[in-house]
Structures are given as C-alpha cells and as structure tokens.
Design an enzyme around this catalytic site. Structure first.
Site, PDB file in Angstrom:
ATOM      1  N   ASP A  16      21.695  33.876  23.143  1.00 28.86           N
ATOM      2  CA  ASP A  16      20.820  34.535  24.118  1.00 28.86           C
ATOM      3  C   ASP A  16      21.574  35.615  24.899  1.00 28.86           C
ATOM      4  O   ASP A  16      22.775  35.485  25.129  1.00 28.86           O
ATOM      5  CB  ASP A  16      20.253  33.474  25.071  1.00 28.86           C
ATOM      6  N   GLY A  17      20.844  36.639  25.290  1.00 29.02           N
ATOM      7  CA  GLY A  17      21.412  37.659  26.170  1.00 29.02           C
ATOM      8  C   GLY A  17      21.602  39.028  25.527  1.00 29.02           C
ATOM      9  O   GLY A  17      22.113  39.950  26.166  1.00 29.02           O
ATOM     10  N   ASN A  18      21.157  39.179  24.282  1.00 27.86           N
ATOM     11  CA  ASN A  18      21.333  40.477  23.607  1.00 27.86           C
ATOM     12  C   ASN A  18      20.567  41.590  24.332  1.00 27.86           C
ATOM     13  O   ASN A  18      21.069  42.699  24.503  1.00 27.86           O
ATOM     14  CB  ASN A  18      20.807  40.415  22.169  1.00 27.86           C
ATOM     15  N   ARG A  20      19.540  41.730  27.487  1.00 28.92           N
ATOM     16  CA  ARG A  20      20.144  42.065  28.785  1.00 28.92           C
ATOM     17  C   ARG A  20      21.428  42.884  28.600  1.00 28.92           C
ATOM     18  O   ARG A  20      21.695  43.815  29.341  1.00 28.92           O
ATOM     19  CB  ARG A  20      20.459  40.777  29.573  1.00 28.92           C
ATOM     20  N   TRP A  21      22.192  42.523  27.598  1.00 25.73           N
ATOM     21  CA  TRP A  21      23.453  43.248  27.324  1.00 25.73           C
ATOM     22  C   TRP A  21      23.147  44.731  27.092  1.00 25.73           C
ATOM     23  O   TRP A  21      23.827  45.613  27.625  1.00 25.73           O
ATOM     24  CB  TRP A  21      24.127  42.636  26.095  1.00 25.73           C
ATOM     25  N   ARG A  29      17.005  47.533  23.122  1.00 22.08           N
ATOM     26  CA  ARG A  29      17.334  46.117  22.909  1.00 22.08           C
ATOM     27  C   ARG A  29      18.009  45.878  21.552  1.00 22.08           C
ATOM     28  O   ARG A  29      18.883  45.024  21.423  1.00 22.08           O
ATOM     29  CB  ARG A  29      16.057  45.271  23.001  1.00 22.08           C
ATOM     30  N   HIS A  33      21.179  43.368  19.742  1.00 23.89           N
ATOM     31  CA  HIS A  33      21.168  42.503  18.550  1.00 23.89           C
ATOM     32  C   HIS A  33      22.270  42.940  17.577  1.00 23.89           C
ATOM     33  O   HIS A  33      22.916  42.104  16.951  1.00 23.89           O
ATOM     34  CB  HIS A  33      19.799  42.561  17.863  1.00 23.89           C
ATOM     35  N   SER A  61      13.030  32.917  16.153  1.00 22.65           N
ATOM     36  CA  SER A  61      12.221  31.716  16.388  1.00 22.65           C
ATOM     37  C   SER A  61      10.755  31.962  16.019  1.00 22.65           C
ATOM     38  O   SER A  61      10.326  33.114  15.876  1.00 22.65           O
ATOM     39  CB  SER A  61      12.308  31.297  17.862  1.00 22.65           C
ATOM     40  N   LEU A 127      32.909  25.863   4.910  1.00 23.89           N
ATOM     41  CA  LEU A 127      32.063  26.063   6.100  1.00 23.89           C
ATOM     42  C   LEU A 127      30.674  26.465   5.636  1.00 23.89           C
ATOM     43  O   LEU A 127      30.544  27.304   4.735  1.00 23.89           O
ATOM     44  CB  LEU A 127      32.670  27.187   6.971  1.00 23.89           C
ATOM     45  N   ARG A 184      17.861  26.185  28.829  1.00 25.95           N
ATOM     46  CA  ARG A 184      16.665  25.746  28.089  1.00 25.95           C
ATOM     47  C   ARG A 184      17.020  25.560  26.621  1.00 25.95           C
ATOM     48  O   ARG A 184      17.964  26.171  26.123  1.00 25.95           O
ATOM     49  CB  ARG A 184      15.577  26.835  28.117  1.00 25.95           C
ATOM     50  N   GLU A 197      25.441  17.099  22.485  1.00 29.03           N
ATOM     51  CA  GLU A 197      25.992  17.538  23.764  1.00 29.03           C
ATOM     52  C   GLU A 197      25.521  18.979  23.981  1.00 29.03           C
ATOM     53  O   GLU A 197      25.471  19.764  23.025  1.00 29.03           O
ATOM     54  CB  GLU A 197      27.528  17.497  23.732  1.00 29.03           C
TER      55      GLU A 197
HETATM   56  C1  FPP Z   1      18.115  36.425  21.964  1.00 30.74           C
HETATM   57  O1  FPP Z   1      18.472  37.397  22.909  1.00 30.74           O
HETATM   58  C2  FPP Z   1      18.368  36.918  20.623  1.00 30.74           C
HETATM   59  C3  FPP Z   1      17.439  36.973  19.632  1.00 30.74           C
HETATM   60  C4  FPP Z   1      16.058  36.514  19.795  1.00 30.74           C
HETATM   61  C5  FPP Z   1      17.747  37.566  18.334  1.00 30.74           C
HETATM   62  C6  FPP Z   1      19.104  37.243  17.829  1.00 30.74           C
HETATM   63  C7  FPP Z   1      19.301  37.990  16.592  1.00 30.74           C
HETATM   64  C8  FPP Z   1      20.455  38.529  16.186  1.00 30.74           C
HETATM   65  C9  FPP Z   1      21.754  38.412  16.906  1.00 30.74           C
HETATM   66  C10 FPP Z   1      20.467  39.260  14.906  1.00 30.74           C
HETATM   67  C11 FPP Z   1      20.391  38.269  13.820  1.00 30.74           C
HETATM   68  C12 FPP Z   1      21.284  38.628  12.776  1.00 30.74           C
HETATM   69  C13 FPP Z   1      21.691  37.787  11.823  1.00 30.74           C
HETATM   70  C14 FPP Z   1      22.630  38.296  10.821  1.00 30.74           C
HETATM   71  C15 FPP Z   1      21.236  36.383  11.734  1.00 30.74           C
HETATM   72  P1  FPP Z   1      17.340  38.135  23.747  1.00 30.74           P
HETATM   73  O2  FPP Z   1      16.903  39.319  22.985  1.00 30.74           O
HETATM   74  O3  FPP Z   1      16.239  37.158  24.060  1.00 30.74           O
HETATM   75  O4  FPP Z   1      18.130  38.532  25.023  1.00 30.74           O
HETATM   76  P2  FPP Z   1      17.546  38.633  26.517  1.00 30.74           P
HETATM   77  O5  FPP Z   1      17.166  37.253  26.937  1.00 30.74           O
HETATM   78  O6  FPP Z   1      18.707  39.187  27.287  1.00 30.74           O
HETATM   79  O7  FPP Z   1      16.380  39.570  26.457  1.00 30.74           O
END
Ligand code: FPP
Length: 231
Positions: A16-18, A20-21, A29, A33, A61, A127, A184, A197
């Site tokens: 989580d947090g992509n 916001r980053w 956004r 990612h 999701s 792995l 969450r 955990e």
């Molecule tokens: C949640 O951050 C991140 C996601 C819903 C997407 C994650 C997807 C990737 C990192 C790319 C997937 C790539 C592969 C190779 C599996 P958010 O967007 O909800 O962040 P926020 O809460 O800060 O808005």
C-alpha cells in the site's frame, strides 16, 4: 543488529501507498505503481537472501476494478511489461511465479504472458512468488464452497475449505505485512490468516527496501506464536 534466527516460511504483503508516493511528488498514480515494481524486485532479492520460501503480493484486488480505467490499464501494462522482459527476475534467478485469483477478466495478452512465465518457472523450488490478481478473500472462500457443492458436499469441514482455496498448494501465511501505516486487511487472505502475525509499518510501498525487510523479520522473530495453545 540482532541476528535473524526465525523467518516466516510464507510472507504475504499488501503493497500500500503507491498512490500517495506519486501524489506527494506531483506525479500520476501510475508512477507510484511503477516504482512499486522496483520494491517488489528488491523484496524478491531479500526473500532469496533470507531464505523465505513463499511470498505473496497483493497486486490487484477484486475491489480495484473501482479505480479509473487509466489506472487499471496502467497496472496491467506494468505487470505485462515486467513479466514479459526477457531478463526478468524469475528466469534470471530461478524463482517460481504463480498466481491466485480469477484471471478470466484480464486482457488476453496479459493472461498469456502469465501462463507463459508460470510454465517456464514451474519447476523452480528455491522461492515461489505468488501474485494475487483479481483476488479477494471473500471471493476465494465463496468459490471454494461452490467447488465443494459442485463435488456433491452437503456439509464441509475446515480442511475441505482449506484444500479448495486458491492457496491449496501453499502453507498458510505466517506473516502479513501491510505498508503505508493503514491497519486493515482489505479482503486479503481471510480464511488463511487465522493465525498469521500482522505488521503495519509506516513506510510507503515504493520506499520499502532491504532495511525495512530486515526490520520486519526482527519484528516477526519476537512474536510468540501459540496458535490458540499455551507457550
Ligand atoms: C496499493 O497502493 C497498490 C495497488 C492497488 C497496486 C499495486 C500494484 C503494483 C505495485 C503493480 C503490480 C505489479 C506486479 C508486477 C505484480 P495504492 O494505489 O492504494 O496507494 P494509496 O493508498 O497511496 O493510494
């Protein structure tokens, strides 16, 4: 720093947090990612380094379809490009890639890229990385129960459900990490996490690195797991 003596066999991560980053840097956004993929790559290296056997990433999701078409397509593009690269980490470092979730609604070229890389890496046993794609914990349970009904079950036991979930070939997750400070589970591995955990570090996913990984392992090894019994 203290030595790491106990590592989770199965680590599961809510990245989580992509968004916001990216927003904090005035970027779209999807840039978050994209940077998140670099964090996945660092985490795979950390898993190899510390001897984790299974690592599940919550990549998309069942609820993420509510996002804009642009963001959804951006995520699909990133996954497609990442797994189709000739020198991708799975082939280069002999890491098995599998997935959980329902792939049907994904674009055909993404599905075939996934099938291809899964097939090419299926015999690697150091792995296993599991991408949760169009995955929802509730959906997983509902599909498992429907499979049992289709097979003529009138009454089910916990073990029947466990062995019908998408994760049937995997150990239950020992440790679930969600970055960005949100506390969450958001419909992740609901049935499977009964005794997992949990850890919620504040770091945003794109910033997650080996130092955060080691810190997480230190947190995990201090936990006393009793599985409902006495220590
Ligand atoms: C949640 O951050 C991140 C996601 C819903 C997407 C994650 C997807 C990737 C990192 C790319 C997937 C790539 C592969 C190779 C599996 P958010 O967007 O909800 O962040 P926020 O809460 O800060 O808005």
């Amino acid at each position: 720093m203290a030595k790491i003596k106990k590592v989770p066999k199965h680590l599961a991560i809510i990245m989580d947090g992509n968004g916001r980053w990216a927003t904090r840097r005035g970027l779209p956004r999807t840039f978050g990612h994209k940077e998140g993929i670099k964090a996945i790559e660092r985490t795979i290296d950390s898993c190899l380094k510390h001897g984790i056997k299974y690592c599940t990433f919550f990549a998309f999701s069942t609820e993420n379809w509510k996002r804009s078409k642009e963001e959804i397509e951006g995520i699909f593009d990133l996954i497609r490009t990442y797994i189709s690269k000739e020198d991708n980490i799975f082939l280069k470092k002999h890491v098995k890639l599998s997935s959980i979730g329902v792939l049907d609604p994904f674009p055909e070229d993404l599905k075939s890229a996934l099938i291809d890389i899964k097939e090419k890496t299926k015999d690697y046993d150091k792995l296993e990385i599991i991408f949760a794609l169009n995955y929802g914990g509730r959906d997983d349970i509902v599909r498992a129960v429907n499979k049992l009904i289709d097979n003529g079950y009138k009454k089910v036991e916990e073990g029947d459900i466990l062995s019908s979930l998408d994760t049937c070939s995997l150990p239950e997750p020992d440790f679930i990490v969600r970055t960005s400070g949100e506390n969450r589970i958001s419909n992740f591995l609901l049935f499977q996490m009964a005794y997992s955990e949990l850890y919620f570090p504040k770091v945003l996913w794109p910033d997650f690195n080996e130092r955060h990984f080691v810190k997480a392992l230190m947190v995990y090894q201090k936990r006393k797991r009793r599985f409902g019994g006495l220590s």
